[in-house]
Design an enzyme around this catalytic site. Structure first.
Site, PDB file in Angstrom:
ATOM      1  N   ARG A  37       0.866  -1.192   0.000  1.00  0.00           N
ATOM      2  CA  ARG A  37       0.000   0.000   0.000  1.00  0.00           C
ATOM      3  C   ARG A  37       0.893   1.229   0.000  1.00  0.00           C
ATOM      4  O   ARG A  37       1.485   1.570   1.012  1.00  0.00           O
ATOM      5  CB  ARG A  37      -0.899   0.003   1.231  1.00  0.00           C
ATOM      6  N   SER A 106     -12.492  -3.111   2.567  1.00  0.00           N
ATOM      7  CA  SER A 106     -12.478  -2.251   3.761  1.00  0.00           C
ATOM      8  C   SER A 106     -13.906  -1.956   4.193  1.00  0.00           C
ATOM      9  O   SER A 106     -14.723  -1.522   3.369  1.00  0.00           O
ATOM     10  CB  SER A 106     -11.823  -0.895   3.448  1.00  0.00           C
ATOM     11  N   LYS A 135      -3.417   7.069   8.197  1.00  0.00           N
ATOM     12  CA  LYS A 135      -4.408   7.303   7.132  1.00  0.00           C
ATOM     13  C   LYS A 135      -5.263   8.464   7.599  1.00  0.00           C
ATOM     14  O   LYS A 135      -5.866   8.411   8.663  1.00  0.00           O
ATOM     15  CB  LYS A 135      -5.261   6.043   6.937  1.00  0.00           C
TER      16      LYS A 135
HETATM   17  N1  TZP Z   1      -6.810   1.746   6.753  1.00  0.00           N
HETATM   18  C1  TZP Z   1      -7.518   2.106   7.817  1.00  0.00           C
HETATM   19  S1  TZP Z   1      -6.531   2.733   9.037  1.00  0.00           S
HETATM   20  C2  TZP Z   1      -5.131   2.476   8.106  1.00  0.00           C
HETATM   21  C3  TZP Z   1      -5.471   1.928   6.888  1.00  0.00           C
HETATM   22  C4  TZP Z   1      -4.554   1.583   5.820  1.00  0.00           C
HETATM   23  C5  TZP Z   1      -3.754   2.836   8.579  1.00  0.00           C
HETATM   24  C6  TZP Z   1      -3.285   1.952   9.659  1.00  0.00           C
HETATM   25  O1  TZP Z   1      -1.980   2.345  10.041  1.00  0.00           O
HETATM   26  P1  TZP Z   1      -1.481   2.222  11.535  1.00  0.00           P
HETATM   27  O2  TZP Z   1      -0.118   2.854  11.500  1.00  0.00           O
HETATM   28  O3  TZP Z   1      -1.408   0.765  11.863  1.00  0.00           O
HETATM   29  O4  TZP Z   1      -2.461   2.980  12.390  1.00  0.00           O
END
Ligand code: TZP
Ligand code: MG
Length: 211
Positions: A37, A106, A135
């Site tokens: 990603r 998702s 995110k």
């Molecule tokens: N989708 C929802 S939250 C997120 C994604 C890709 C980010 C999660 O990153 P982290 O650093 O584990 O909070």
């Protein structure tokens, strides 16, 4: 698609280390699914990173999922794709991917989770579990209570995501998630292997304790 520790890439957190070394360490620590990603990569950069990850994951017998890009997933022979609510719909992905490939969706609430199951998703991502800076356009926090609610409505594997640290994992798995997905808790750790091992061991423990 059962997984236990699902690690999502984020090159902003590599801190000068190579993607290869960080992902190898994550796998050594127990990551059993890797998602590519990188929202800011060009198609060509994604292809290059995808080919690298395919080589490492294939060697280790670990799954590789590509976020958003069905074309890249096909080009690197990934195990599947992960799609958000605004990406191409699941049916379109099925038509483009070989039979047996994984499609994850998702979700952020019961309605989206039930719809993903109805459409034939292989697993759902569910989150965010907590606020996260990784995110920026996240939905409101779903949390462990949201996992419990979704668990009552779908049979699909639930991969919890968003702001998860090692100390959150037990409650999330106890709430009915099959797995946790993390970016920073593993990728940004100084000792990536140890961070992955810690989270993986909690998932294993809690899943073993499940009645
Ligand atoms: N989708 C929802 S939250 C997120 C994604 C890709 C980010 C999660 O990153 P982290 O650093 O584990 O909070
Ligand atoms: Mg997406």
């Amino acid at each position: 698609m059962d997984s236990r520790l699902y690690v999502v890439t984020g090159d902003a957190f590599l801190k000068g280390r190579t993607l290869e070394s960080v992902i190898r360490a994550a796998i050594k620590g127990g990551a059993d699914c890797i998602q590519l990603r990188e929202k800011d990569y060009t198609g060509r950069q994604l292809l290059e990173a995808g080919l690298l990850l395919r080589r490492i994951t294939a060697e280790a017998g670990v799954r590789l999922i590509v976020n958003d890009r069905i074309d890249v997933a096909r080009a690197v022979d990934a195990d599947g794709v992960h799609l958000g609510q605004s990406d191409l719909p699941l049916q379109a992905a099925r038509e483009m991917l070989a039979p047996g490939k994984i499609v994850g969706i998702s979700t952020h609430n019961v309605q989206e989770a039930v719809e993903a199951e109805r459409m034939g998703a292989d697993y759902i991502g569910l989150g965010p579990m907590k606020p996260t800076a990784t995110k920026l356009d996240t939905e409101p926090v779903v949390g462990p209570a949201g996992v419990q609610e979704v668990r009552r409505h779908v049979r699909l594997p639930i991969v919890a995501i968003g702001g998860i640290k090692a100390e959150d994992v037990a409650e999330i798995i106890q709430s009915g998630a099959n797995s946790v997905a993390v970016v920073t808790a593993v990728i940004a750790a100084d000792d990536v292997e140890a961070a992955a091992k810690r989270i993986r061991s909690i998932v294993d423990l809690e899943r073993g304790a499940r009645v």
